[in-house]
Design a protein around this motif. Structure first.
Motif, PDB file in Angstrom:
ATOM      1  N   ARG A 430       0.837  -1.198   0.000  1.00 51.19           N
ATOM      2  CA  ARG A 430       0.000   0.000   0.000  1.00 51.19           C
ATOM      3  C   ARG A 430       0.875   1.252   0.000  1.00 51.19           C
ATOM      4  O   ARG A 430       1.874   1.326   0.720  1.00 51.19           O
ATOM      5  CB  ARG A 430      -0.894  -0.016   1.242  1.00 51.19           C
ATOM      6  CG  ARG A 430      -1.908   1.130   1.296  1.00 51.19           C
ATOM      7  CD  ARG A 430      -2.821   0.966   2.497  1.00 51.19           C
ATOM      8  NE  ARG A 430      -2.038   1.000   3.744  1.00 51.19           N
ATOM      9  CZ  ARG A 430      -2.561   0.736   4.938  1.00 51.19           C
ATOM     10  NH1 ARG A 430      -3.829   0.368   5.034  1.00 51.19           N
ATOM     11  NH2 ARG A 430      -1.788   0.814   6.009  1.00 51.19           N
ATOM     12  N   ASP A 431       0.492   2.232  -0.821  1.00 50.87           N
ATOM     13  CA  ASP A 431       1.200   3.512  -0.825  1.00 50.87           C
ATOM     14  C   ASP A 431       0.886   4.252   0.469  1.00 50.87           C
ATOM     15  O   ASP A 431      -0.277   4.513   0.811  1.00 50.87           O
ATOM     16  CB  ASP A 431       0.742   4.371  -2.021  1.00 50.87           C
ATOM     17  CG  ASP A 431       1.309   3.861  -3.331  1.00 50.87           C
ATOM     18  OD1 ASP A 431       2.382   3.248  -3.286  1.00 50.87           O
ATOM     19  OD2 ASP A 431       0.677   4.070  -4.380  1.00 50.87           O
ATOM     20  N   GLU A 432       1.919   4.568   1.218  1.00 53.42           N
ATOM     21  CA  GLU A 432       1.743   5.289   2.455  1.00 53.42           C
ATOM     22  C   GLU A 432       3.065   5.932   2.862  1.00 53.42           C
ATOM     23  O   GLU A 432       4.133   5.517   2.430  1.00 53.42           O
ATOM     24  CB  GLU A 432       1.260   4.352   3.572  1.00 53.42           C
ATOM     25  CG  GLU A 432       2.199   3.195   3.846  1.00 53.42           C
ATOM     26  CD  GLU A 432       1.673   2.252   4.906  1.00 53.42           C
ATOM     27  OE1 GLU A 432       0.935   2.721   5.799  1.00 53.42           O
ATOM     28  OE2 GLU A 432       2.002   1.064   4.859  1.00 53.42           O
ATOM     29  N   HIS A 433       2.966   6.933   3.716  1.00 54.01           N
ATOM     30  CA  HIS A 433       4.149   7.593   4.225  1.00 54.01           C
ATOM     31  C   HIS A 433       4.545   6.971   5.545  1.00 54.01           C
ATOM     32  O   HIS A 433       3.729   6.813   6.464  1.00 54.01           O
ATOM     33  CB  HIS A 433       3.878   9.090   4.419  1.00 54.01           C
ATOM     34  CG  HIS A 433       5.037   9.830   5.024  1.00 54.01           C
ATOM     35  ND1 HIS A 433       6.212  10.035   4.332  1.00 54.01           N
ATOM     36  CD2 HIS A 433       5.219  10.379   6.253  1.00 54.01           C
ATOM     37  CE1 HIS A 433       7.062  10.691   5.095  1.00 54.01           C
ATOM     38  NE2 HIS A 433       6.483  10.910   6.288  1.00 54.01           N
ATOM     39  N   ILE A 434       5.803   6.564   5.647  1.00 58.47           N
ATOM     40  CA  ILE A 434       6.294   5.950   6.872  1.00 58.47           C
ATOM     41  C   ILE A 434       7.074   7.011   7.647  1.00 58.47           C
ATOM     42  O   ILE A 434       8.048   7.585   7.130  1.00 58.47           O
ATOM     43  CB  ILE A 434       7.200   4.741   6.561  1.00 58.47           C
ATOM     44  CG1 ILE A 434       6.375   3.647   5.843  1.00 58.47           C
ATOM     45  CG2 ILE A 434       7.824   4.184   7.834  1.00 58.47           C
ATOM     46  CD1 ILE A 434       7.198   2.433   5.433  1.00 58.47           C
TER      47      ILE A 434
END
Length: 436
Positions: A430-434
């Motif tokens: 999933r595209d997400e900011h870590i």
């Protein structure tokens, strides 16, 4: 099997020393080095090691004897079936052998002159191979392919020219390339080494070339009947497969400064066969640079190589080159480069119908029991989230994931919506900011 196999003419065994088309001193020195390194002290042993007929080997020995480099030591004992004469190097012969080894460590099989090998390449050219629809279909029978793909591939393979296969990742471009290789059912003759301008270039490579079984002659019989020039090895048509590791220097001669000999580059080893450049666009060099390196070979059927001295020379280029990429060709090539690639074939993902065929085949092979409701859940709930884009790799991936879950949980191999959810979760990130 390819019916063109019988048309490949074997390189005839040489009958006289002159038939080798090599300088006499060059041949003599290889014999001295072979005797020095391997202690091949009889005509039959030296003949076997240098891959030459007995008569020609005897000529070389007599030449060396006449120059005071070899001396006869008498016949073998009664335990030998041949009662052959044995030979040893004289002091002058040892000096000459060590001097020759200081110039080149090569010994053993007598090289084939490059111009002689070029004639053999013509006799067994990949462009002489006629691939039928049945042969190509048979080699890819384990793949579920679009109906019109064989119609596009067949003429491309039969032409023996360059092919660019492009399309989304995971849709079998590599498997199709391997299927093309398998459709080439015939055998050709690969030289153990070639000679150019006094330099030796080893060509036969057991990692690349698959040698065919050939009936061996009795080593105890002096009059052996070689059916072809044994300086060559009868092999399946070679296939060289490279991927992201391919670099431009891998297409140059490899010089060994210790042995002072050369090893043929990948494209020369693949002569008469297939060179597959997989994952084009993943290499350190740009695809444009790589294709620019192939322009002359693809257009003129010859390649240009360089010796350590800087001298350039031509070698045959008789190879079906297959480029495979996940990028659109317009993104990685200019129009001039694309023009030089003869066939461009797009490999799309499967239709829903073919996806289900692949899914069922994989499930049967891996003993995963299918369930209609779980399949409907997969098709109606999961695939709409990725715009119903199917790929050939997905059935194997999903079923392997479900099997791993079943093995861990102790469940029977039966597809369920829960298994689909757990398998699907590992297929994409999933595209997400870590937050770091």
């Amino acid at each position: 099997m390819n019916m063109a196999t019988n048309a490949v003419m074997a390189p005839p065994p040489p009958k006289r020393l002159e038939d080798l088309s090599l300088p006499r001193v060059f041949m003599r020195d290889i014999a001295l080095k072979t005797l020095y390194r391997k202690n091949a002290n009889t005509v039959s042993y030296l003949s076997r090691d240098m891959c030459l007929p007995i008569g020609i080997t005897q000529e070389i020995i007599e030449m060396a004897r006449g120059q005071g480099l070899l001396e006869a030591m008498g016949t073998l004992g009664a335990q030998s079936a041949t009662h052959e004469m044995t030979y040893q190097l004289t002091d002058a012969g040892k000096a000459r052998a060590t001097d020759a080894l200081s110039q080149s460590e090569y010994f053993g099989p007598m090289p084939v002159p490059l111009h002689v090998y070029a004639e053999q390449v013509k006799r067994q050219s990949i462009r002489n191979v006629q691939i039928t629809r049945e042969q190509l279909t048979g080699a890819m029978g384990h793949l579920v392919l679009p109906e019109d793909l064989i119609s596009h591939l067949g003429p491309a393979v039969g032409a023996g020219r360059s092919i660019l296969m492009y399309g989304p990742p995971g849709n079998g471009k590599s498997s199709i390339s391997n299927g093309i290789r398998d459709a080439m059912g015939d055998k050709i003759y690969i030289p153990r080494a070639v000679e150019y301008s006094g330099q030796v270039i080893t060509v036969y490579d057991p990692i690349v070339h698959t040698a065919a079984e050939v009936e061996a002659d009795d080593p105890n019989v002096l009059r052996r009947k070689n059916r072809f020039d044994t300086r060559y090895v009868l092999c399946d048509r070679p296939t060289v497969i490279t991927g992201g590791e391919l670099s431009l220097n891998m297409l140059d001669l490899v010089y060994n400064p210790t042995a002072r000999t050369y090893q043929a580059p990948l494209q020369l080893k693949s002569t008469g066969g297939i060179f597959i450049v997989d994952d084009l666009g993943r290499q350190a060099e740009s695809p444009q640079k790589l294709v620019n390196r192939w322009i002359v070979p693809l257009e003129e059927n010859k390649d240009i190589l360089s010796l350590q001295s800087g001298e350039k020379f031509e070698v045959p280029f008789d190879t079906l080159v297959i480029f495979s990429t996940n990028f659109h060709p317009n993104e990685i090539f200019d129009k001039a480069a694309l023009r030089r690639i003869f066939f461009k074939i797009k490999i799309d993902g499967p239709s829903q119908e073919n996806f289900l065929k692949i899914f069922a085949l994989v499930a049967r092979k891996k003993k995963m029991q299918l369930d209609e409701q779980a399949l409907i859940y997969l098709l109606k709930t999961k695939y709409p989230t990725i715009d119903n884009i199917y790929a050939n790799y997905q059935p194997v991936f999903l079923i392997d994931q479900m099997i791993s879950v079943c093995d861990f949980e102790g469940w029977p191999y039966k597809m369920t919506p829960e298994l689909v959810d757990r398998a699907w979760a590992n297929m994409f990130v999933r595209d997400e900011h870590i937050v770091k």
